[in-house]
Write a protein that holds these residues in place. Structure first.
Motif, short mmCIF file in Angstrom:
data_model
loop_
_atom_site.label_atom_id
_atom_site.label_comp_id
_atom_site.label_asym_id
_atom_site.label_seq_id
_atom_site.Cartn_x
_atom_site.Cartn_y
_atom_site.Cartn_z
N GLU A 1 5.76 42.76 71.41
CA GLU A 1 5.40 44.07 71.12
C GLU A 1 6.46 44.73 70.42
OE1 GLU A 1 3.44 47.81 73.09
OE2 GLU A 1 2.64 46.10 73.73
N GLU A 2 7.64 44.58 71.22
CA GLU A 2 8.77 45.36 70.42
C GLU A 2 9.03 44.79 69.16
OE1 GLU A 2 13.48 44.96 71.54
OE2 GLU A 2 12.27 45.34 73.37
N LEU A 3 9.22 43.46 68.96
CA LEU A 3 9.53 42.79 67.68
C LEU A 3 8.47 42.85 66.73
CD1 LEU A 3 10.77 39.38 69.09
CD2 LEU A 3 12.08 41.13 67.94
N TYR A 4 7.17 42.98 67.12
CA TYR A 4 6.07 43.30 66.10
C TYR A 4 5.85 44.62 65.96
CZ TYR A 4 1.63 41.56 63.89
OH TYR A 4 0.83 41.48 62.87
N ASP A 5 6.52 45.41 65.59
CA ASP A 5 6.57 46.92 65.16
C ASP A 5 5.62 47.38 64.05
OD1 ASP A 5 8.66 46.52 63.53
OD2 ASP A 5 9.96 47.65 64.68
N ASP A 6 5.60 48.55 63.86
CA ASP A 6 4.94 49.20 62.73
C ASP A 6 5.74 48.77 61.43
OD1 ASP A 6 2.76 50.11 64.09
OD2 ASP A 6 3.54 52.19 64.32
N GLU A 7 7.22 48.83 61.36
CA GLU A 7 8.03 48.38 60.21
C GLU A 7 7.79 47.09 59.94
OE1 GLU A 7 12.55 48.80 58.98
OE2 GLU A 7 12.20 49.61 60.96
N LEU A 8 7.57 46.12 60.84
CA LEU A 8 7.56 44.61 60.54
C LEU A 8 6.10 44.37 59.88
CD1 LEU A 8 8.92 41.68 60.63
CD2 LEU A 8 7.76 41.43 62.70
N LYS A 9 5.06 45.17 60.41
CA LYS A 9 3.86 44.91 59.80
C LYS A 9 3.75 45.28 58.57
CE LYS A 9 1.58 45.79 64.28
NZ LYS A 9 1.08 46.77 65.09
N LYS A 10 4.39 46.46 58.09
CA LYS A 10 4.21 47.06 56.88
C LYS A 10 5.19 46.14 55.74
CE LYS A 10 6.33 50.97 54.37
NZ LYS A 10 7.16 52.27 54.35
N VAL A 11 6.26 45.45 56.36
CA VAL A 11 6.97 44.49 55.50
C VAL A 11 6.11 43.05 55.30
CG1 VAL A 11 8.77 42.97 55.59
CG2 VAL A 11 9.19 45.42 56.13
N MET A 12 5.48 42.80 56.33
CA MET A 12 4.48 41.64 56.06
C MET A 12 3.34 41.75 55.15
SD MET A 12 4.72 40.18 60.20
CE MET A 12 3.43 39.00 60.29
N LYS A 13 3.03 42.96 55.25
CA LYS A 13 1.75 43.09 54.25
C LYS A 13 2.34 43.28 52.80
CE LYS A 13 -1.64 46.46 53.57
NZ LYS A 13 -2.21 47.79 53.90
N ALA A 14 3.54 43.61 52.67
CA ALA A 14 4.14 43.60 51.53
C ALA A 14 4.65 42.15 50.89
CB ALA A 14 5.45 44.41 51.27
N MET A 15 4.93 41.16 51.95
CA MET A 15 5.13 39.77 51.87
C MET A 15 3.86 38.82 51.84
SD MET A 15 9.01 39.78 53.73
CE MET A 15 9.02 38.03 53.68
N LYS A 16 2.98 39.18 51.46
CA LYS A 16 1.64 38.67 51.67
C LYS A 16 1.46 37.09 51.27
CE LYS A 16 -0.73 41.02 48.18
NZ LYS A 16 -1.66 42.24 48.14
#
Length: 101
Positions: free
Chosen positions: A27-42
């Motif tokens: 949960e700590e690693l899969y934070d909102d910032e990472l989710k945002k980056v992953m969305k951009a790196m689709k």
């Protein structure tokens, strides 16, 4: 560099899943910032790998996992580095084997 940090965090999530599998660390690693980056790196295979495994084994959301795997397969069809896709498939297989026990 920021993008590299996030890519490393995706790999850290993978390692955490197949080794310790501590919910609080995931949960700590899969934070909102990472989710945002992953969305951009689709279009990144590692993004789809991370999303698929996280959805399936942490969130226990089969529908979301299936969608992530469908996106992985769609990316695989046009991804310019087939050897990288092969490596991602091996990582997924290994994780599924370890986490299905």
């Amino acid at each position: 560099v920021g993008i590299h940090k996030h890519m490393l965090n995706m790999d850290r999530i993978y390692c955490e899943l197949v080794l310790e599998n501590r919910p609080e660390k995931l949960e700590e690693l899969y934070d909102d910032e990472l989710k945002k980056v992953m969305k951009a790196m689709k279009k990144s295979p590692s993004t789809h790998r991370t999303q698929y495994l996280y959805s399936k084994y942490v969130e226990k959301d089969e529908k979301k996992a299936a969608l992530s795997m469908a996106m992985f397969e769609k990316t695989a069809k046009t991804y310019p580095y087939p050897h990288e896709m092969e490596g991602e498939r091996e990582l997924i297989s290994y994780a599924e084997e370890r986490l299905s026990k």
